[in-house]
Design a protein around this motif. Sequence first.
Motif, PDB file in Angstrom:
ATOM      1  N   TYR A   8       0.818  -1.220   0.000  1.00  0.00           N
ATOM      2  CA  TYR A   8       0.000   0.000   0.000  1.00  0.00           C
ATOM      3  C   TYR A   8       0.852   1.270   0.000  1.00  0.00           C
ATOM      4  CZ  TYR A   8      -4.491  -2.287   0.607  1.00  0.00           C
ATOM      5  OH  TYR A   8      -5.622  -3.032   0.399  1.00  0.00           O
ATOM      6  N   SER A   9       2.120   1.148   0.327  1.00  0.00           N
ATOM      7  CA  SER A   9       3.000   2.320   0.375  1.00  0.00           C
ATOM      8  C   SER A   9       3.679   2.608  -0.955  1.00  0.00           C
ATOM      9  CB  SER A   9       4.072   2.119   1.464  1.00  0.00           C
ATOM     10  OG  SER A   9       3.480   1.955   2.738  1.00  0.00           O
ATOM     11  N   LEU A  10       3.569   1.704  -1.892  1.00  0.00           N
ATOM     12  CA  LEU A  10       4.327   1.840  -3.141  1.00  0.00           C
ATOM     13  C   LEU A  10       3.837   2.974  -4.031  1.00  0.00           C
ATOM     14  CD1 LEU A  10       4.948  -1.861  -4.266  1.00  0.00           C
ATOM     15  CD2 LEU A  10       6.613  -0.224  -3.373  1.00  0.00           C
ATOM     16  N   LEU A  11       2.531   3.167  -4.107  1.00  0.00           N
ATOM     17  CA  LEU A  11       1.985   4.109  -5.092  1.00  0.00           C
ATOM     18  C   LEU A  11       2.586   5.516  -4.992  1.00  0.00           C
ATOM     19  CD1 LEU A  11       0.072   4.662  -7.424  1.00  0.00           C
ATOM     20  CD2 LEU A  11      -1.753   5.090  -5.759  1.00  0.00           C
ATOM     21  N   PRO A  12       2.565   6.181  -3.816  1.00  0.00           N
ATOM     22  CA  PRO A  12       3.143   7.537  -3.754  1.00  0.00           C
ATOM     23  C   PRO A  12       4.641   7.557  -4.069  1.00  0.00           C
ATOM     24  CG  PRO A  12       1.788   7.070  -1.821  1.00  0.00           C
ATOM     25  CD  PRO A  12       1.984   5.775  -2.519  1.00  0.00           C
ATOM     26  N   ILE A  13       5.350   6.514  -3.645  1.00  0.00           N
ATOM     27  CA  ILE A  13       6.802   6.498  -3.868  1.00  0.00           C
ATOM     28  C   ILE A  13       7.115   6.304  -5.348  1.00  0.00           C
ATOM     29  CG2 ILE A  13       8.956   5.286  -3.337  1.00  0.00           C
ATOM     30  CD1 ILE A  13       7.768   4.560  -0.626  1.00  0.00           C
ATOM     31  N   VAL A  14       6.457   5.342  -5.982  1.00  0.00           N
ATOM     32  CA  VAL A  14       6.702   5.072  -7.410  1.00  0.00           C
ATOM     33  C   VAL A  14       6.306   6.288  -8.265  1.00  0.00           C
ATOM     34  CG1 VAL A  14       6.038   3.648  -9.384  1.00  0.00           C
ATOM     35  CG2 VAL A  14       6.432   2.578  -7.165  1.00  0.00           C
ATOM     36  N   LYS A  15       5.128   6.839  -7.999  1.00  0.00           N
ATOM     37  CA  LYS A  15       4.650   7.976  -8.796  1.00  0.00           C
ATOM     38  C   LYS A  15       5.541   9.201  -8.605  1.00  0.00           C
ATOM     39  CE  LYS A  15      -0.219   7.357  -9.882  1.00  0.00           C
ATOM     40  NZ  LYS A  15      -1.587   7.928  -9.768  1.00  0.00           N
ATOM     41  N   ASN A  16       5.891   9.520  -7.368  1.00  0.00           N
ATOM     42  CA  ASN A  16       6.719  10.704  -7.128  1.00  0.00           C
ATOM     43  C   ASN A  16       8.114  10.544  -7.694  1.00  0.00           C
ATOM     44  OD1 ASN A  16       4.473  11.561  -5.600  1.00  0.00           O
ATOM     45  ND2 ASN A  16       5.791  12.727  -4.236  1.00  0.00           N
ATOM     46  N   THR A  17       8.645   9.322  -7.656  1.00  0.00           N
ATOM     47  CA  THR A  17       9.964   9.085  -8.252  1.00  0.00           C
ATOM     48  C   THR A  17       9.899   9.312  -9.761  1.00  0.00           C
ATOM     49  OG1 THR A  17      10.499   7.448  -6.545  1.00  0.00           O
ATOM     50  CG2 THR A  17      11.830   7.421  -8.551  1.00  0.00           C
ATOM     51  N   TYR A  18       8.868   8.771 -10.364  1.00  0.00           N
ATOM     52  CA  TYR A  18       8.688   8.942 -11.813  1.00  0.00           C
ATOM     53  C   TYR A  18       8.502  10.415 -12.174  1.00  0.00           C
ATOM     54  CZ  TYR A  18       6.220   9.027 -16.272  1.00  0.00           C
ATOM     55  OH  TYR A  18       5.832   9.321 -17.552  1.00  0.00           O
ATOM     56  N   ILE A  19       7.635  11.103 -11.436  1.00  0.00           N
ATOM     57  CA  ILE A  19       7.374  12.524 -11.717  1.00  0.00           C
ATOM     58  C   ILE A  19       8.623  13.364 -11.490  1.00  0.00           C
ATOM     59  CG2 ILE A  19       6.097  14.559 -10.937  1.00  0.00           C
ATOM     60  CD1 ILE A  19       3.754  12.638 -10.290  1.00  0.00           C
ATOM     61  N   GLY A  20       9.334  13.085 -10.386  1.00  0.00           N
ATOM     62  CA  GLY A  20      10.534  13.863 -10.065  1.00  0.00           C
ATOM     63  C   GLY A  20      11.599  13.751 -11.131  1.00  0.00           C
ATOM     64  N   ILE A  21      11.799  12.550 -11.648  1.00  0.00           N
ATOM     65  CA  ILE A  21      12.855  12.332 -12.638  1.00  0.00           C
ATOM     66  C   ILE A  21      12.447  12.859 -14.018  1.00  0.00           C
ATOM     67  CG2 ILE A  21      14.066  10.512 -13.932  1.00  0.00           C
ATOM     68  CD1 ILE A  21      14.237   8.952 -11.318  1.00  0.00           C
TER      69      ILE A  21
END
Length: 517
Positions: free
Chosen positions: A91-104
Amino acid sequence: MDSFFNFVLQQKGKIIDLLVQHVSLTATAIIIAILVGVPLGILISRTPKLRKIILGFVNLVQAVPSMALLGLLVPILGIGSKPAIFTVVIYSLLPIVKNTYIGITSIDPVVLESAKGMGLTRNQTLFKIQFPLALPIIMGGVRISAVTAVGLMTLAAFIGAGGLGYLVFSGVQTVNNNMILAGAIPSCILALLVDYIFSQIEIAVTPRGLDLQRGEKNFIGLKVVSAILIVTIIFTAVVPAFSGKKETITVGSKNYTEQLVLGNMYADLIEEHTDLNVERKLNLGGASVTFNALDSGELDMYVDYTGVLLLNVMKHDMVRDPDKAYNTVKSTMEKEHQLTLLDPIGFNNTWTLAMKPELADKYGIKTMSDLSKYSKDLILSCTLEFENREDAYVGLSKLYNMNFKDVKAVDGSLRYSAVDKNEAQVIDANSTEGLVKKYKLKILDDDKGFFPPYYAAPIVREDTLEKYPELKKVLNMLSDRISQEKMMELNYQVDEEGKSPEDVAHNFLVQEGLISK
């Protein structure tokens, strides 16, 4: 408020232990989520073909109810910390994966062209340019996940992993607001603290060129926070390994007052009369969880009921004779599961229906047959388990031709609050529940004899008894010791008088001369 502070003072040791467990579980889940989520975010930023698949998966997981996911994981990963941590990580993956993708991917293309012009390779550009610039955005996602993880980890209590959820759910089961607050308030404070800590980390990882003053100010804090998290995880993982006793017996229980009292009784007896260490995995979520944990070897023993084992576990036909039901269960458990059903404790905790006596008198309801005549005008509030089992409401409604105006399924003691506030007029109850006495409810007579016998008895793994043969005598010390009236009184001490299940269990054993003070 005085009663709450008194409760906290009395239970401060336990609250601290559960808080440490909660912090350790949450920190472990967050770290794993970061180690998985950040690489996934980088991967989809560089491999567009995988973007829809990975983002689709992490989005899909969010739509699955957390309790459902936890229930699906228990047969695979068992009980304890593994399924709890796995669930929180997912359940914790979504914000981390999305923010990493958006940030890069949101970095100015001019910067990337400059890096290319300087001769940096693709990987060098990623780690020297993109990742540092994206780090504040990535940490924003981590911050969201971390705060969410604190709340989600309360579910760990359902599968014996501990944490502050133990107090919250135990309080709900016993209508003990002090216990609920003792778990909820530290959990809220922990969530706020985690939010603050990760906000400071977010500031600290901001590249110095973007925010020189704040980055330098918080760099030391970042190292301190990291050290605290690492020490907490190591401490909670390593300390149990240095326990003075080498051999451990794991005692389990289901998630209601009576089970907590009985689980603590057997744990105390083992500790008093053997040299074995006891691990208490109490407050587990329901019959299927406890039995599967025992069958798989994650528990050594717990208390169950002949009717539950006969109908819910064995899927056997109804047997109403108590001795025949006991012998049938005992024989099947030994042959098919290598489990031993020891001597009955003495009381029959059968299911029943209950309602306010004044309402029952108004309609002249004394039996379940009487109730069926007026059921269309009444609301039934019952546990989820009662509503869905053939040996409970499913079969009961057929036999008595009951057709309630509405059936509101809730968990634990919430149904007592419902009948007290007239949100429901009838509830399911157990014949030994202290809450029946607390709310002064009228138990209806099962005049057609629908409910089978539910005699309580300890069920133990055969290999555990073979390894520790002295256990059989110790566990049978409660044989025929507790009557139905006595069990209700013990439950009442927890549910109404606010005593802890541990104290009630211990005091009973002392009074009976089964353990020393």
